[in-house]
Design an enzyme around this catalytic site. Sequence first.
Site: not given
Ligand code: GDP
Ligand code: IMO
Ligand code: MG
Length: 430
Positions: A14, A16-18, A41-42, A225, A301-302, A304, A334
């Site tokens: 999480d 911010g890869k997506g 969840g991206h 991840q 994704t979840t 949580r 930010d």
């Molecule tokens: P990923 O799994 O690495 O793609 O990241 P997620 O999408 O799960 O979580 C990143 C969250 O931070 C998302 O809600 C994005 O919209 C948000 N986000 C990403 N880059 C930034 C940033 O530079 N600033 C802020 N405030 N939010 C961001």
């Molecule tokens: P993105 O790509 C954050 C965590 C789960 C749990 C552990 C094992 O959005 O960054 P699993 O279901 O993979 O067997 O769970 O890994 N986990 C993540 N945490 N971002 C993710 O993906 C995750 N994918 C799995 O919460 O701790």
């Molecule tokens: Mg994510």
Amino acid sequence: MKKNAVVLGTQWGDEGKGKIVDLLTDKADAVVRFQGGHNAGHTLIINGHKTVLHLVPSGILREGVDCYIGNGVVVEPQALLKEIKQLEEANVDVKSRLKISSAAPIIMPYHILLDQLREKAKGGKAIGTTGRGIGPAYEDKVARRGIRFGDLFSPQRLKEKLSETLSYHNFVIEHYFKQQPLDFDSVYQQALAYGEELKQMNADVTAELHKLQQQGKSILLEGAQGSLLDIDHGTYPFVTSSNTTAGAASTGTGLGVTDINYVLGITKAYTTRVGSGPFPTELFDDDGKMLAKNGVEFGATTGRPRRCGWLDLVALKRAIQINGVTGICVTKLDVLDTFEKIKLCTAYQVAEQELSEFPASAEAWENIQPIYESMDGWMSKTQGMTEINDLPAQALALIDKIESYTGSPVHMISTGPDRNENIIIHNPFE
Ligand code: GDP
Ligand code: IMO
Ligand code: MG
């Protein structure tokens, strides 16, 4: 020169890869997912409109970018079809642009059931998985009894493989977990039906990627991840079941390691974690609450709530090393705009000892205390900034500290969730 670049997380996911993958596909010709599954969840935000992707690569919102799911990804057909449908409803055509490796392992209903039953049985010791069947599906792959994407289109082969695998798992479901076994016919018929719907996307992704290479096209390899969730290098056993680090970009696609020219390590300006497991810089105070609130830290994704804490430079340095990171992208800068003081963990304290290395064993994690360096916050708005020279001195000092501690340059800074909120110092594709 055309380049192939990996974009991956350097923390616990999480980061911010997506968002960054979507941004960079402006200049890439293709995007490929190489590991993980729909546990990811991206989030992509384009002009305020939010799209969350789980299995479909984050290049799908750029017309003309080819999308691939490599052999290293575990594919849950029902979740994939649901995601495709949602995108189609938003007028994004997926089926003509997404190709899926025939070697990708399938997540079957028994994997999901087993994931959930095991977590429940572990009680307080649960890993906190996403409950998506990721672990059991990878286990079947390594045990050489998995069903692969290509098997869905060959009824006889599917029948033989499924009958062997299902009777094995049903034994555990029935006799160990004392639950109803799954019915062979319904699992089989359902898998065939999913196959019918997904057939046009079946491909030899490795061959296609090499063809793109020969044509001089640029490929972006999208990690899921984060490095600290890597099955080998992460905080085992509180990890996911795939290699999330850069080597998997090669094994999970069939591109050679020398075909990859650049590794971008996505690093949140602080740290979050979903699920259980060690997290030395976790905060339980008002600072932690403010990180969660400013950063809107809920799982994509979840749903949580994510655990929040300060940036851990010791762990980050290890992540930079094991991935061979070329450049860092600092995200969510930010979110720190309202902090008077910002802390960075520069070493760990274990009993009387000071550690500057990330511990290798889970047991060693138990009594770790972070040693912090405190920096002044900037207490002003960086959100939306696009020029490095506009950043306040304190923010630049934070960037400098990350660079000097890790020895890796910061090439990008994300200053907001929207596609356009970035400071680009060096674009991997330019
Ligand atoms: P990923 O799994 O690495 O793609 O990241 P997620 O999408 O799960 O979580 C990143 C969250 O931070 C998302 O809600 C994005 O919209 C948000 N986000 C990403 N880059 C930034 C940033 O530079 N600033 C802020 N405030 N939010 C961001
Ligand atoms: P993105 O790509 C954050 C965590 C789960 C749990 C552990 C094992 O959005 O960054 P699993 O279901 O993979 O067997 O769970 O890994 N986990 C993540 N945490 N971002 C993710 O993906 C995750 N994918 C799995 O919460 O701790
Ligand atoms: Mg994510």
